[in-house]
Structure formats: structure tokens, C-alpha cells
Design a protein around this motif. Sequence first.
Motif, PDB file in Angstrom:
ATOM      1  N   TRP A 119       0.865  -1.193   0.000  1.00 45.53           N
ATOM      2  CA  TRP A 119       0.000   0.000   0.000  1.00 45.53           C
ATOM      3  C   TRP A 119       0.892   1.230   0.000  1.00 45.53           C
ATOM      4  CZ3 TRP A 119      -0.024   4.064   3.470  1.00 45.53           C
ATOM      5  CH2 TRP A 119      -1.047   5.003   3.307  1.00 45.53           C
ATOM      6  N   ASN A 120       0.411   2.301  -0.604  1.00 45.79           N
ATOM      7  CA  ASN A 120       1.113   3.574  -0.478  1.00 45.79           C
ATOM      8  C   ASN A 120       0.103   4.693  -0.550  1.00 45.79           C
ATOM      9  OD1 ASN A 120       1.333   5.199  -3.216  1.00 45.79           O
ATOM     10  ND2 ASN A 120       1.222   3.001  -3.638  1.00 45.79           N
ATOM     11  N   ALA A 121       0.482   5.814   0.014  1.00 45.29           N
ATOM     12  CA  ALA A 121      -0.457   6.925   0.130  1.00 45.29           C
ATOM     13  C   ALA A 121      -0.560   7.729  -1.160  1.00 45.29           C
ATOM     14  CB  ALA A 121      -0.041   7.832   1.279  1.00 45.29           C
ATOM     15  N   GLY A 122       0.364   7.474  -2.088  1.00 42.49           N
ATOM     16  CA  GLY A 122       0.354   8.252  -3.315  1.00 42.49           C
ATOM     17  C   GLY A 122       1.074   9.577  -3.154  1.00 42.49           C
ATOM     18  N   GLU A 177       4.765  11.408  -1.198  1.00 34.93           N
ATOM     19  CA  GLU A 177       6.141  10.970  -0.971  1.00 34.93           C
ATOM     20  C   GLU A 177       6.452  10.746   0.505  1.00 34.93           C
ATOM     21  OE1 GLU A 177       8.640  13.369  -3.503  1.00 34.93           O
ATOM     22  OE2 GLU A 177       7.916  12.243  -5.235  1.00 34.93           O
ATOM     23  N   GLN A 178       5.421  10.761   1.290  1.00 38.03           N
ATOM     24  CA  GLN A 178       5.603  10.510   2.719  1.00 38.03           C
ATOM     25  C   GLN A 178       6.002   9.054   2.951  1.00 38.03           C
ATOM     26  OE1 GLN A 178       2.189  11.638   5.033  1.00 38.03           O
ATOM     27  NE2 GLN A 178       3.088  10.968   6.972  1.00 38.03           N
ATOM     28  N   GLU A 179       6.993   8.864   3.823  1.00 36.99           N
ATOM     29  CA  GLU A 179       7.480   7.512   4.111  1.00 36.99           C
ATOM     30  C   GLU A 179       7.170   7.113   5.553  1.00 36.99           C
ATOM     31  OE1 GLU A 179       9.206   5.434   2.045  1.00 36.99           O
ATOM     32  OE2 GLU A 179       9.297   6.809   0.346  1.00 36.99           O
ATOM     33  N   ILE A 180       7.231   8.081   6.429  1.00 35.72           N
ATOM     34  CA  ILE A 180       7.040   7.797   7.844  1.00 35.72           C
ATOM     35  C   ILE A 180       5.605   8.140   8.234  1.00 35.72           C
ATOM     36  CG2 ILE A 180       7.827   8.360  10.195  1.00 35.72           C
ATOM     37  CD1 ILE A 180      10.012   6.989   8.583  1.00 35.72           C
ATOM     38  N   PHE A 181       4.926   7.157   8.783  1.00 35.89           N
ATOM     39  CA  PHE A 181       3.537   7.342   9.185  1.00 35.89           C
ATOM     40  C   PHE A 181       3.317   6.848  10.608  1.00 35.89           C
ATOM     41  CE2 PHE A 181       3.318   6.893   4.592  1.00 35.89           C
ATOM     42  CZ  PHE A 181       2.334   7.786   4.198  1.00 35.89           C
ATOM     43  N   SER A 182       2.650   7.637  11.397  1.00 36.33           N
ATOM     44  CA  SER A 182       2.210   7.144  12.696  1.00 36.33           C
ATOM     45  C   SER A 182       0.914   6.378  12.461  1.00 36.33           C
ATOM     46  CB  SER A 182       1.929   8.316  13.642  1.00 36.33           C
ATOM     47  OG  SER A 182       0.816   9.049  13.170  1.00 36.33           O
ATOM     48  N   MET A 183       0.496   5.618  13.446  1.00 35.98           N
ATOM     49  CA  MET A 183      -0.744   4.854  13.317  1.00 35.98           C
ATOM     50  C   MET A 183      -1.893   5.816  13.002  1.00 35.98           C
ATOM     51  SD  MET A 183      -1.790   1.678  13.448  1.00 35.98           S
ATOM     52  CE  MET A 183      -1.357   0.419  14.655  1.00 35.98           C
ATOM     53  N   GLU A 227      -1.811   8.708  11.531  1.00 30.42           N
ATOM     54  CA  GLU A 227      -1.709   9.181  10.147  1.00 30.42           C
ATOM     55  C   GLU A 227      -2.166   8.099   9.171  1.00 30.42           C
ATOM     56  OE1 GLU A 227       1.968  12.315   9.980  1.00 30.42           O
ATOM     57  OE2 GLU A 227       2.460  10.254  10.514  1.00 30.42           O
ATOM     58  N   LEU A 228      -1.835   6.871   9.506  1.00 33.09           N
ATOM     59  CA  LEU A 228      -2.240   5.766   8.637  1.00 33.09           C
ATOM     60  C   LEU A 228      -3.746   5.621   8.601  1.00 33.09           C
ATOM     61  CD1 LEU A 228       0.413   3.029   9.465  1.00 33.09           C
ATOM     62  CD2 LEU A 228       0.170   4.303   7.340  1.00 33.09           C
ATOM     63  N   ILE A 229      -4.350   5.768   9.763  1.00 34.62           N
ATOM     64  CA  ILE A 229      -5.807   5.646   9.833  1.00 34.62           C
ATOM     65  C   ILE A 229      -6.448   6.673   8.910  1.00 34.62           C
ATOM     66  CG2 ILE A 229      -7.796   6.032  11.347  1.00 34.62           C
ATOM     67  CD1 ILE A 229      -6.020   4.692  13.594  1.00 34.62           C
ATOM     68  N   GLU A 230      -5.870   7.852   8.878  1.00 37.95           N
ATOM     69  CA  GLU A 230      -6.424   8.891   8.017  1.00 37.95           C
ATOM     70  C   GLU A 230      -6.115   8.642   6.540  1.00 37.95           C
ATOM     71  OE1 GLU A 230      -4.962  12.505   9.838  1.00 37.95           O
ATOM     72  OE2 GLU A 230      -5.913  11.832  11.703  1.00 37.95           O
ATOM     73  N   ALA A 231      -4.887   8.198   6.277  1.00 36.97           N
ATOM     74  CA  ALA A 231      -4.456   8.109   4.881  1.00 36.97           C
ATOM     75  C   ALA A 231      -4.863   6.815   4.188  1.00 36.97           C
ATOM     76  CB  ALA A 231      -2.939   8.262   4.804  1.00 36.97           C
ATOM     77  N   PHE A 232      -5.090   5.773   4.957  1.00 35.70           N
ATOM     78  CA  PHE A 232      -5.274   4.454   4.361  1.00 35.70           C
ATOM     79  C   PHE A 232      -6.541   4.344   3.514  1.00 35.70           C
ATOM     80  CE2 PHE A 232      -6.074  -0.132   4.267  1.00 35.70           C
ATOM     81  CZ  PHE A 232      -4.801  -0.585   3.944  1.00 35.70           C
ATOM     82  N   SER A 233      -6.437   3.596   2.443  1.00 34.63           N
ATOM     83  CA  SER A 233      -7.637   3.281   1.676  1.00 34.63           C
ATOM     84  C   SER A 233      -7.398   2.009   0.879  1.00 34.63           C
ATOM     85  CB  SER A 233      -7.990   4.419   0.718  1.00 34.63           C
ATOM     86  OG  SER A 233      -7.063   4.443  -0.342  1.00 34.63           O
ATOM     87  N   ILE A 234      -8.454   1.237   0.711  1.00 36.43           N
ATOM     88  CA  ILE A 234      -8.354  -0.018  -0.026  1.00 36.43           C
ATOM     89  C   ILE A 234      -7.991   0.254  -1.481  1.00 36.43           C
ATOM     90  CG2 ILE A 234      -9.666  -2.031  -0.840  1.00 36.43           C
ATOM     91  CD1 ILE A 234     -11.143  -2.049   1.790  1.00 36.43           C
ATOM     92  N   GLU A 235      -8.468   1.367  -2.014  1.00 35.60           N
ATOM     93  CA  GLU A 235      -8.216   1.683  -3.429  1.00 35.60           C
ATOM     94  C   GLU A 235      -6.723   1.765  -3.730  1.00 35.60           C
ATOM     95  OE1 GLU A 235     -10.594   4.133  -1.685  1.00 35.60           O
ATOM     96  OE2 GLU A 235     -11.593   2.195  -1.892  1.00 35.60           O
TER      97      GLU A 235
END
Length: 511
Positions: free
Chosen positions: A312-315, A317-323, A325-333
Motif C-alpha cells: 500500500w502507499n499513500a500516493g 512521498e511521505q514515508e514515515i507514518f504514525s498509526m 496518520e495511517l488511519i487517516e491516509a489508508f484506503s483499499i483503493e
Amino acid sequence: MDKKVRVRFAPSPTGGLHIGGVRTALYNYLIAKKYNGSMILRIEDTDQTRYVEGAEEYIKEALEWIGIQLDESPWHGGEFAPYRQSERKALYKQYAEQLVKDGHAYYAFDTEEEWEKKRKELESAGVISPQYNSITRMQMKNSLTLSESEVNTKLAVGEPYVIRLKVPRKEDIRVHDLIRGWVTFHSSLLDDRVLLKSDGMPTYHLANVVDDYLMQISHVIRGEEWLPSAPIHVLLYKYLGWEKEMPQFAHLPLILNPDGNGKLSKRYADQLGFPVFPLQWKSPEKDEVMKGYREEGYFPEAMVNFLVLLGWNAGTEQEIFSMQELIEAFSIERIGKAGTKFDINKAKWFNQQYLKAKPNEELAKLFIEDLKKQNITLSQEKAEKVVSILKDRVTFVKDFLQEGSYLFYAPQTFDQQVASKKWNQQVVEVLTAYKNQLKNLTALLDASNAKDILHQVTDSLGIKFGSVMQGVRLAITGVGAGADLMEIIAFLGIEEVSKRIDYAIKTLKIA
RNA sequence: GCACCGUUCGUCUAGGGGUUAGGACGCAUCCCUUUCACGGAUGAAACACGGGUUCGAUUCCCGUACGGUGUACCA
């Protein structure tokens, strides 16, 4: 999303939780949190022969370590309890029987030997992978071929049986997958899967569909190895009349061995020297201990960050994510389709990033804990000092001791290569003078005045500061590389530094 | 074998009909520096192949190759 989001992670307690399972759990968790839904853990222990003592506790601990909070589970309880399939055993049979009644399943009385015999027969007749299916079932002993009274008699006397799904002979079965779109399977390639085993337990297929329905699961997020059996599940939802409530599927790309040769395996990982388990796993049967990421010194935040990016990637260039941040950024798409090769190097890099970001105070505490295991005690103050000196050169907390061994132990021997090049009369003169000057110091020794004094010494002797530094470092640390020397000197203190200087002068020969 | 899924630097990936194909890890070089590391800069490094469609394809379509998964009374 119209339905309340309810996702589940459904491991079977057959041993240590594979790291791929941890990623699956993580993806589920992120979706749950993102949509204010619920994260459910269900234990899939329908295979009693594979149950392993301690595995459940392990799963619980592993998820806690990684930072996944469960809303419902065998341990937390919940509205849809029980969450252990073995405790739900009585439930499944009625659904299997309902399917039989509706003509979508049937009783099969064949023993394993009988089916094995038939299978061999078919094989020798040239069938490559014989299946119990719409053709062969008519040659077997089941409620489709036996008379009703025969069947009833067998059932009445308690003859062992299984219930098999009656897969239609010719039908396209479409499965919608959030990651791959529509996938079509032809029913003629599917076999009549066993739904209820002869021990009365359901197989995965039945249990999973029944429980997901009953527990109102909205999304089934699982590994790609399940994609081939997804049409069975779709059929089951349809025949059970639950098509409308059928969850959405997302089949995750697999985590592969570093050379792409198959699913990430324990054997392979062992060869390359990294764990496949989040936590150390001690098998109760074999006395085998398998390494875990926690014990190897990985931070859970680093593992989360590393794992989430495997597929998965956020699309951005961010590499470091806190949990969070991941909750906000994550998507199945944005989950990829292709399998992902495991790269332990990247995991290490993440660990280093997280270590660097941690405050010294916290690292010092972790370091003290680590030292305790080796019966070394160190004050918080000293530990913080060590940490600040060494922080930029370690990947794991456990590295502090090894990387900075010269902070704890006086050198016994000296790096010969450095000695032959850098150890000379000038260095000895400088060190002798330096030692004396340090003794006269009235102020508290710190890196700054340690340096000033050394400068004074070299200046007064007319020697270039830089030309003797390596020799000085060698005398004090025994090696030619390491942290800022002046910090080291300040940390060691005048007395220790003097001792080391004496020892070096006494021991090292001028080339 | 069959079914299904996939294929952008060595690895994780962004992108998408016309781009100098972008980033990260790793690697190399340089700078910083008392060394090593950190940091900074630079560099080498990719659209699997063949056909279409199109003015133009890495991007869309079809094949091929390669890889993965599945093919249990295991999950």
C-alpha cells in the motif's frame, strides 16, 4: 459506505502468527478505524487436530504489541459472542442442513478410503486432478445417489457423513473484489467442497460465511490465497439467502520471499536470518524457538510503518507514518495488486528512523532495560549520556552496548592497523601532556573543555591537532572509529581517561 | 496440467496516450568532520516480450513469456 463498517481478522491458532497475518490484521484495523467501525477478532479453530497450545495467547499479545486494538474478541467479548468457532460448533449444522433441504448441498457417506480409491481410478483414467464434483458425485455414496430411506437409515444409525456443497455444473460465478474488480470463475472447475466435516465441525468455507453473516461483517479483507475459494463463498451467500448482506471482498497481494520465490516462508527467512513472527514463538511440541521481531529489537511503530507499505502507499512521498496518520491516509483503493517481496533492509531503516526520533530519556530507559538482561546496571543519567553520544550510529537499542563498548570497557587490545599508521612519538607526547593538564582541571570536565585542553597541548607542542587525533582515539577507545572523541572523554572522566592513556602508552609500541 | 491473479530501477513504489518516467531503501562518489556514523549533494539503475489500436504507447486491447496463489473432511 451505507453499512456500518465491521471487519474481522480471523486467524487459526496453529502456531505463531505469520508476519503476513499481522499485515492483514493491520489493514483490517486501519479500515475499521478510518470509518469508525469495529475491529473483530475471531478464532478459526475448526480443525481440532491442528490446535496448538498457547497460540491464542500469542495472537493476542502480538496484536497488542503491534498496536491493534480489538473491539470484539474472545477476550473482550462482544455482542456477537462467542468469537471462537469451536464454541459456535452447534450453530453451523443447521445452516448446512438448510442447504441440504433447499437442494444446494447433500450428505456424503464415502469414507476417505473410498474417495481415495475413486480418485486413484480417475487418475489412472487420465484425469489430472480428480474432483468430487457434478460428474463424479453421481458415482459416489451420497444422498444424491442413495434412496431417501437408505439415507435416513444411515443417518439414524449414526454412520459418519459429511455435507458437501452441490456446485452447479455450468454457471459463471462472479466475485467482486475491491482490489481486482470482477473476477469470474466457472462452476465446472469448482469441486463439491465439504461444508460440514464428519466430526461435526464446519470447514472454513461454511464457518467463515455463517460467522461473517451473523457478525454483520461489512468487508472481508484477507490474503490472496483465498481468492480461488471466494466463488464457493459467493455461492454459499446466495444459497443461504444472504446475497444482500454479503460483505465486500478485498484480497490482499501476498508477501513473497526476497527473491520472489513463493510466499514468505519461515525456512527462507531463517536462511537469511530474519524472523517471520512478530513475537518469539516457542513451539510447545518441538522444543524449537523461533525468532520474533520484538525480541530482535524492532519497535512496533517501525514494524507497522514497514508492514503497511508492503502493498500500500499513500500516493504521496511521505514515508514515515504514525498509526494515526495511517488511519487517516489508508484506503483499499490504493492497495497494490502485485505480490511484494520482503526486504528486511527496509525494516531496519524504519527502525533506525524511529529510534532517531525518540527522546533520549525514553531510549535511555529502554537501554537500561536491555542492559539489565545482561546484569549490567546503569543510571538514567549515564544512560542518557550514552544514548546521546551514540544515537546517530545505531539501528536498535541493543546496538548501544556494542557500538559504544569503549564507553563501558577500557580497551585491552588496540586496532593494529590504526596503531601502525597513527601511533607515534608525537601522540605519546601529546597524551602525556594532556593527562597532566586534565589532572589540573578545576572545572567540571565536558566535551568542550576536553577539546580546549587538547588544543592547548597540541598548540604548545607545536603539533597539528588533526594529526594526532586518531592516535588519541586509539589510546582511549582501542579502535579508529567511533563517536565524537571529546564526548567520549567527557563521559569517561579524568581518572578513567588517565588510566587508559597510561595503559596505551605502556602497551603500544611505536612503529 | 487446469483455474485465477499478477508483471515500472536489485527491492518497495508514483505515474499514466506525448514526462529529462518521480520518490524511498540499498549501492557508488563527493561534501561536512578528529575517525566512523548522521546529515547534505550527485550518480549508476526500470516500463518483460510480440502484435494490434493510435499521428503517437510504458500507459488501452490481444497474445506470449515469466512469476504467484489455488487445486484437502487445512485454514
